[in-house]
Scaffold this active site. Sequence first.
Site, PDB file in Angstrom:
ATOM      1  N   ARG A 111       0.653  -1.021  -0.020  1.00  0.00           N
ATOM      2  CA  ARG A 111       0.205   0.085   0.086  1.00  0.00           C
ATOM      3  C   ARG A 111       0.960   1.400   0.016  1.00  0.00           C
ATOM      4  O   ARG A 111       1.732   1.400   0.880  1.00  0.00           O
ATOM      5  CB  ARG A 111      -1.033  -0.011   1.359  1.00  0.00           C
ATOM      6  N   HIS A 155      -2.897  11.197   0.840  1.00  0.00           N
ATOM      7  CA  HIS A 155      -2.472  10.912   1.971  1.00  0.00           C
ATOM      8  C   HIS A 155      -1.810  12.097   2.483  1.00  0.00           C
ATOM      9  O   HIS A 155      -0.594  12.327   2.631  1.00  0.00           O
ATOM     10  CB  HIS A 155      -1.433   9.602   1.865  1.00  0.00           C
ATOM     11  N   GLU A 201      -7.787   8.410   5.712  1.00  0.00           N
ATOM     12  CA  GLU A 201      -8.659   8.952   7.056  1.00  0.00           C
ATOM     13  C   GLU A 201      -8.866  10.363   7.014  1.00  0.00           C
ATOM     14  O   GLU A 201      -8.407  11.011   7.583  1.00  0.00           O
ATOM     15  CB  GLU A 201      -7.581   8.498   8.028  1.00  0.00           C
ATOM     16  N   ASN A 341      -8.124   2.090   9.440  1.00  0.00           N
ATOM     17  CA  ASN A 341      -6.857   2.438  10.378  1.00  0.00           C
ATOM     18  C   ASN A 341      -7.077   2.383  11.703  1.00  0.00           C
ATOM     19  O   ASN A 341      -7.975   2.983  12.151  1.00  0.00           O
ATOM     20  CB  ASN A 341      -6.526   3.781   9.842  1.00  0.00           C
ATOM     21  N   TYR A 343      -4.991   1.776  15.660  1.00  0.00           N
ATOM     22  CA  TYR A 343      -3.809   1.605  16.559  1.00  0.00           C
ATOM     23  C   TYR A 343      -4.361   1.271  17.936  1.00  0.00           C
ATOM     24  O   TYR A 343      -3.586   0.567  18.638  1.00  0.00           O
ATOM     25  CB  TYR A 343      -2.970   2.870  16.420  1.00  0.00           C
ATOM     26  N   GLU A 409      -4.242   0.278   7.800  1.00  0.00           N
ATOM     27  CA  GLU A 409      -3.184   0.526   8.767  1.00  0.00           C
ATOM     28  C   GLU A 409      -3.291  -0.027  10.359  1.00  0.00           C
ATOM     29  O   GLU A 409      -4.414   0.049  10.862  1.00  0.00           O
ATOM     30  CB  GLU A 409      -3.143   2.081   8.865  1.00  0.00           C
TER      31      GLU A 409
END
Length: 523
Positions: A111, A155, A201, A341, A343, A409
């Site tokens: 990606r 991005h 995002e 995405n 985390y 991500e």
Amino acid sequence: MKQSRTASSVDMMLRLVFLLINLLNLAAPGLPLAADEYSKRDFPPGFIFGSGTSAYQVEGAANEDGRAPSIWDTFTHAGNVHDNGDIASDGYHKYKEDVKLMADTGLDAYRFSISWSRLIPNGRGPVNPKGLQYYNSLINELISHGIQPHVTLHHYDLPQALEDEYGGWINQTIVQDFTAYANVCFREFGDRVSYWTTVNEPNAFALLGYDIGIAPPKRCSPPFKNCRKGNSSTEPYMAVHHVLLAHASVARLYRKNYQDKQHGYIGMSIFTYGLLPLTNSTEDAIATQRYNDFLVGWIANPLVYGDYPNIMKKNVGSRLPLFTYLESKQVKGSADFLGVNNYNSGYIKDNPSSLKQELRDWNADTAAEIFLNLDTASANEFPIEPWGLQQVLEYFKKVYGNPPIYVHENGQVTPSSSSLEDAARVKYLQAYIGSMLDAVRNESNTRGYFTWSFLDLFELLGGYEWSYGLYYVDRDDPGLKRYPKLSAHWYSRFLKGRSVRSVNEAFKLEKNLSTLPYGQYFQ
Ligand SMILES: *[C@@H]1O[C@H](CO)[C@@H](O)[C@H](O)[C@H]1NC(C)=O
Ligand SMILES: *[C@@H]1O[C@H](CO)[C@@H](O)[C@H](O)[C@H]1NC(C)=O
Ligand SMILES: *[C@@H]1O[C@H](CO)[C@@H](O)[C@H](O)[C@H]1NC(C)=O
Ligand SMILES: *[C@@H]1O[C@H](CO)[C@@H](O)[C@H](O)[C@H]1NC(C)=O
Ligand SMILES: *[C@@H]1O[C@H](CO)[C@@H](O)[C@H](O)[C@H]1NC(C)=O
């Protein structure tokens, strides 16, 4: 958007408070544990595993071969952060070497993003032949090594020319310029690229760039933050609105002119947190749903249902742009897949008083407070809470009708100076991939997974001090030599079909690292 423990980070954005470990232990019981031991064969056939980067963060060659600045070049050179992406990981010159590393590692897919201002330096108008040549070479190199390109068009790096000319994403003129840019990409690369993400995002992009202004275009207003220009009450909503209209326009173009021949897919990625109510109170449970509506629903509701969530319309009122009947029809169903995405996880507390503020921003409009659990494991790493990813994937299944999902991500932060034996990253990836497997086994329509990031690069909120890479980049070496970290060996082992072990085994593994060279573990 990745959080690091530096002052620059998203800690500020969401006005976090750290929780005590024991409080979190109270809040998390009953959640399923991630799959312990698994291999790639446990995933459905065709499920792809890859890793990612983005143009400004990896390419460097910022002033070479006709590339013009993006808003990130301007931002870094104005001294807002003490590093910049002028050289980054020099991916522009080292792409062959990097693709070879990807192939050796065993990636199914890579990606990456296209730098709009490398391909079309002024944002619209003439195409830069050197830019075209670079992306053609990169794509051809990937294909010849059997690696699927998954391409993001935007991005965080809007051409500065468009920001200067009309304010970039807060002006609807962006819709036609973005569509023309996408058209060049489909026309030139679409014969070899099947997976297109329009914007990475946009929810995080809007909050960082237009609400708290800690990222370009650095727009915001008091009392939320001080910037030279901007309006934190209105502009984040305008920026996302135009992103959604631009996405819909690009999807229409693709379906009309390209999909028959190229058979590809158009999607958008969304920044997410795993979320739990802070307490057992009904108020916190409702606030958690509301927070998800503001964070995820802001993007996903229009794409899936054609409009913003009702609670957003209610709390934001006239500051929330409306879709016309036609726009709503065009936005609805315009994503073939959604990117996730993810985390971290957070705990949500109801905060109704914020709605009484005369001036409000997104954060106040949510009427909730988020507490990110960044402090439990170590000040230098994210805590390992794999339930968060599983929960997010279950959420998309339940709330949005189980659309095709790519985890775009997910990854662990460590200080760049730490050793190549990044056991913290191995533990994190092992746990999160396991939790994704649990979701897939429970019929989540997740189709692929990308670690962030393939190699160490210029982190947008952490510069070169914080890293997420599977490969270390030696910044003291003029050749920027790459070295595999333990996590590269671990992921490679997994990608090549070997079984990987439970989190607890990984903990034991860490202890063994001091006595055994890690290479022996991953033969
Ligand atoms: C948007 O940009 C155009 C120029 O392309 C300009 O005429 C117009 O005033 C801008 N609109 C706003 C709301 O700034
Ligand atoms: C931002 O927009 C709101 C709503 O239009 C307005 O009330 C407020 O004064 C504006 N703030 C600034 C700093 O311009
Ligand atoms: C939530 O409720 C459960 C059972 O009803 C109780 O055991 C637990 O202590 C409560 N947690 C909190 C944070 O109040
Ligand atoms: C599995 O899926 C079912 C149906 O979608 C859902 O009710 C259940 O909560 C899911 N299990 C987990 C562990 O999330
Ligand atoms: C770690 O090393 C010890 C002693 O060499 C060995 O008994 C143990 O099995 C090792 N652990 C793992 C996870 O391989």
